[in-house]
Design a protein around this motif. Structure first.
Motif, PDB file in Angstrom:
ATOM      1  N   GLU A  57      40.430  -2.980  15.667  1.00 36.07           N
ATOM      2  CA  GLU A  57      41.656  -3.573  15.142  1.00 36.07           C
ATOM      3  C   GLU A  57      41.390  -4.559  14.006  1.00 36.07           C
ATOM      4  N   VAL A  58      40.117  -4.840  13.734  1.00 34.35           N
ATOM      5  CA  VAL A  58      39.770  -5.897  12.793  1.00 34.35           C
ATOM      6  C   VAL A  58      39.022  -5.322  11.590  1.00 34.35           C
ATOM      7  N   GLU A  59      39.469  -5.707  10.401  1.00 28.62           N
ATOM      8  CA  GLU A  59      38.791  -5.285   9.177  1.00 28.62           C
ATOM      9  C   GLU A  59      37.545  -6.140   8.959  1.00 28.62           C
ATOM     10  N   GLY A  60      36.521  -5.538   8.363  1.00 26.23           N
ATOM     11  CA  GLY A  60      35.295  -6.271   8.105  1.00 26.23           C
ATOM     12  C   GLY A  60      34.296  -6.105   9.232  1.00 26.23           C
ATOM     13  N   SER A  61      33.333  -6.998   9.272  1.00 30.67           N
ATOM     14  CA  SER A  61      32.257  -6.890  10.257  1.00 30.67           C
ATOM     15  C   SER A  61      32.027  -8.202  10.987  1.00 30.67           C
ATOM     16  N   PRO A  62      31.753  -8.142  12.291  1.00 26.66           N
ATOM     17  CA  PRO A  62      31.421  -9.358  13.044  1.00 26.66           C
ATOM     18  C   PRO A  62      29.962  -9.767  12.858  1.00 26.66           C
ATOM     19  N   PHE A  63      29.166  -8.883  12.241  1.00 25.29           N
ATOM     20  CA  PHE A  63      27.732  -9.126  12.122  1.00 25.29           C
ATOM     21  C   PHE A  63      27.385  -9.912  10.867  1.00 25.29           C
ATOM     22  N   LEU A  64      26.379 -10.761  10.978  1.00 20.59           N
ATOM     23  CA  LEU A  64      25.900 -11.505   9.827  1.00 20.59           C
ATOM     24  C   LEU A  64      25.396 -10.533   8.770  1.00 20.59           C
ATOM     25  N   ASP A  65      24.777  -9.457   9.225  1.00 25.61           N
ATOM     26  CA  ASP A  65      24.351  -8.356   8.365  1.00 25.61           C
ATOM     27  C   ASP A  65      24.508  -7.089   9.182  1.00 25.61           C
ATOM     28  N   ASP A  66      25.308  -6.149   8.703  1.00 25.37           N
ATOM     29  CA  ASP A  66      25.558  -4.921   9.449  1.00 25.37           C
ATOM     30  C   ASP A  66      24.301  -4.093   9.683  1.00 25.37           C
ATOM     31  N   ARG A  67      23.335  -4.232   8.780  1.00 26.39           N
ATOM     32  CA  ARG A  67      22.144  -3.388   8.838  1.00 26.39           C
ATOM     33  C   ARG A  67      21.227  -3.784  10.002  1.00 26.39           C
ATOM     34  N   TRP A  68      20.629  -2.766  10.618  1.00 25.36           N
ATOM     35  CA  TRP A  68      19.654  -3.009  11.671  1.00 25.36           C
ATOM     36  C   TRP A  68      18.324  -3.420  11.037  1.00 25.36           C
ATOM     37  N   ALA A  69      17.591  -4.278  11.727  1.00 24.63           N
ATOM     38  CA  ALA A  69      16.277  -4.705  11.249  1.00 24.63           C
ATOM     39  C   ALA A  69      15.397  -5.013  12.450  1.00 24.63           C
ATOM     40  N   SER A  70      14.105  -5.015  12.243  1.00 21.60           N
ATOM     41  CA  SER A  70      13.189  -5.344  13.331  1.00 21.60           C
ATOM     42  C   SER A  70      13.196  -6.849  13.570  1.00 21.60           C
ATOM     43  N   GLY A  71      12.729  -7.249  14.734  1.00 23.88           N
ATOM     44  CA  GLY A  71      12.698  -8.669  15.065  1.00 23.88           C
ATOM     45  C   GLY A  71      12.220  -8.876  16.485  1.00 23.88           C
ATOM     46  N   SER A  72      12.455 -10.054  17.011  1.00 24.70           N
ATOM     47  CA  SER A  72      12.034 -10.351  18.379  1.00 24.70           C
ATOM     48  C   SER A  72      12.965 -11.369  19.000  1.00 24.70           C
ATOM     49  N   LEU A  73      13.103 -11.282  20.321  1.00 24.39           N
ATOM     50  CA  LEU A  73      13.898 -12.223  21.095  1.00 24.39           C
ATOM     51  C   LEU A  73      12.952 -13.207  21.782  1.00 24.39           C
ATOM     52  N   GLN A  74      13.237 -14.505  21.676  1.00 25.65           N
ATOM     53  CA  GLN A  74      12.437 -15.515  22.364  1.00 25.65           C
ATOM     54  C   GLN A  74      13.205 -15.935  23.619  1.00 25.65           C
ATOM     55  N   MET A  75      12.662 -15.552  24.770  1.00 29.29           N
ATOM     56  CA  MET A  75      13.321 -15.845  26.024  1.00 29.29           C
ATOM     57  C   MET A  75      13.185 -17.329  26.373  1.00 29.29           C
ATOM     58  N   ILE A  76      14.034 -17.812  27.275  1.00 21.36           N
ATOM     59  CA  ILE A  76      14.000 -19.203  27.698  1.00 21.36           C
ATOM     60  C   ILE A  76      12.661 -19.546  28.356  1.00 21.36           C
ATOM     61  N   ASP A  77      12.054 -18.569  29.014  1.00 25.64           N
ATOM     62  CA  ASP A  77      10.766 -18.815  29.676  1.00 25.64           C
ATOM     63  C   ASP A  77       9.584 -18.761  28.715  1.00 25.64           C
ATOM     64  N   GLY A  78       9.854 -18.581  27.409  1.00 23.61           N
ATOM     65  CA  GLY A  78       8.784 -18.570  26.412  1.00 23.61           C
ATOM     66  C   GLY A  78       8.306 -17.192  26.018  1.00 23.61           C
ATOM     67  N   LYS A  79       8.702 -16.180  26.765  1.00 26.00           N
ATOM     68  CA  LYS A  79       8.269 -14.823  26.455  1.00 26.00           C
ATOM     69  C   LYS A  79       8.948 -14.331  25.186  1.00 26.00           C
ATOM     70  N   SER A  80       8.210 -13.606  24.350  1.00 25.91           N
ATOM     71  CA  SER A  80       8.757 -13.019  23.132  1.00 25.91           C
ATOM     72  C   SER A  80       8.774 -11.498  23.273  1.00 25.91           C
ATOM     73  N   ILE A  81       9.932 -10.893  23.028  1.00 25.55           N
ATOM     74  CA  ILE A  81      10.080  -9.452  23.190  1.00 25.55           C
ATOM     75  C   ILE A  81      10.472  -8.840  21.847  1.00 25.55           C
ATOM     76  N   PRO A  82       9.604  -7.982  21.268  1.00 27.68           N
ATOM     77  CA  PRO A  82       9.912  -7.376  19.973  1.00 27.68           C
ATOM     78  C   PRO A  82      10.822  -6.156  20.111  1.00 27.68           C
ATOM     79  N   PHE A  83      11.653  -5.945  19.096  1.00 31.46           N
ATOM     80  CA  PHE A  83      12.510  -4.766  19.021  1.00 31.46           C
ATOM     81  C   PHE A  83      12.510  -4.243  17.595  1.00 31.46           C
ATOM     82  N   SER A  84      12.630  -2.948  17.451  1.00 26.54           N
ATOM     83  CA  SER A  84      12.610  -2.354  16.119  1.00 26.54           C
ATOM     84  C   SER A  84      13.978  -2.377  15.453  1.00 26.54           C
ATOM     85  N   ARG A  85      15.048  -2.583  16.249  1.00 28.16           N
ATOM     86  CA  ARG A  85      16.396  -2.606  15.688  1.00 28.16           C
ATOM     87  C   ARG A  85      17.211  -3.738  16.315  1.00 28.16           C
ATOM     88  N   MET A  86      17.576  -4.718  15.479  1.00 26.49           N
ATOM     89  CA  MET A  86      18.346  -5.875  15.932  1.00 26.49           C
ATOM     90  C   MET A  86      19.356  -6.260  14.857  1.00 26.49           C
TER      91      MET A  86
END
Length: 234
Positions: free
Chosen positions: A47-76
Motif C-alpha cells: 500500500e506504500v510507495e517507495g521503499s522501507p529499506f535504507l538501500d533496496d539492494r542486497w549486500a554481504s555483511g554480518s550480524l553482531q549478536m548480544i552475546d558477542g558472536k558474529s554471524i556472516p551473511f551473503s545477503r543483507m
C-alpha cells in the motif's frame, strides 16, 4: 493484501505482501534460534510507495549478536522503517532480526564486498529513552558521530479520483554524538547545538577557530571529535 501464517512450534511468523518490488514473505526470528517475539506491520507494504529499506539492494555483511558472536551473511539489507535487519539464511528464506537480538551489524557495498558501506550499533533512541535503535557509526573513539536513519510513512491529502489517501515512505537523517554509549541528540550538524550539548571548553573553541572548523558537515564534525578523542588519550 496481507496474509499471515503463524507457526507456533517453530516460533516464527510469515508475512506475505504483494508489493511490486518483491518484499514478499519475511520470516522473523533470531539467527541464533532464540526468538525475541514475532512482529508484524499493521499494513502491507504493497500500500506504500517507495521503499522501507535504507538501500533496496542486497549486500554481504554480518550480524553482531548480544552475546558477542558474529554471524556472516551473503545477503543483507536494513529496514529503516521498522528497525530490523533482513537477511537470507542458508535455505534461501528471508529473515529479520532487531535490537532485541542484536548488538549491531555491518553491511558492505552492494557491488564491492570488500568495502564497508555501513557499521551500525544499537543504543538508546534519541527520541525515546524506553527504546533502542540502530545508529550508523561514522568514527571510533569516546566521542562518535552517529546517524539515526529513520523511515516514516507520509499520507497525502485525500484524492477523490483515487478514492483514498496515498502513502509514501519518507527517509530522514538525524545526527547524534555518542559519548561511549550515551547519545547526545544534536539532530542537525550545527556549531551551537554541538557546543551546548558537549559543553565545549575555551581551548576546544580555540581549536575550532584555528582550524576554521564550523561543525557544519560530517567531515568537520569527525575531525573535531578525532581531536577530542586524541586529547583524552594524553
Amino acid at each position: 493484501m496481507l496474509a499471515m501464517t503463524v507457526l507456533a512450534q517453530q516460533g516464527q511468523l510469515d508475512i506475505v505482501g504483494t508489493h511490486p518490488a518483491g518484499y514478499g514473505r519475511v520470516r522473523f526470528f533470531d539467527p541464533a534460534a532464540t526468538l525475541g517475539g514475532p512482529k508484524i506491520d499493521s499494513f502491507s507494504y504493497a500500500e506504500v510507495e517507495g521503499s522501507p529499506f535504507l538501500d533496496d539492494r542486497w549486500a554481504s555483511g554480518s550480524l553482531q549478536m548480544i552475546d558477542g558472536k558474529s554471524i556472516p551473511f551473503s545477503r543483507m539489507r536494513y529496514n529503516a522503517y521498522n528497525g530490523d535487519v533482513h537477511y537470507m539464511d542458508a535455505h534461501g528464506e528471508e529473515m529479520a532480526a532487531g535490537v532485541q537480538q542484536l548488538h549491531g551489524f555491518t553491511i558492505m557495498k552492494p557491488k564491492n564486498a570488500a568495502e564497508l558501506n555501513g557499521r551500525f550499533e544499537a543504543m538508546t533512541d534519541m527520541f525515546s529513552d524506553d527504546r533502542r535503535s540502530f545508529y550508523r557509526i561514522l568514527n571510533d573513539g569516546k566521542f562518535r558521530l552517529v546517524v539515526l536513519d529513520r523511515t516514516t510513512v507520509k499520507k497525502t491529502n485525500f484524492d477523490p479520483l483515487l478514492g483514498k489517501r496515498e502513502l509514501h515512505f519518507v527517509n530522514r537523517v538525524w545526527y547524534g554524538i555518542a559519548e561511549y554509549e550515551y547519545v547526545h541528540p544534536i539532530f542537525i550538524l550545527d556549531h551551537d547545538r554541538i557546543s551546548k550539548e558537549l559543553e565545549l571548553k575555551p581551548e576546544q573553541e580555540k581549536w575550532l577557530k584555528e582550524h576554521r572548523n564550523s561543525l557544519k558537515n560530517e567531515v568537520d564534525v569527525i575531525a573535531f571529535l578525532t581531536y577530542l578523542n586524541d586529547s583524552n588519550k594524553k
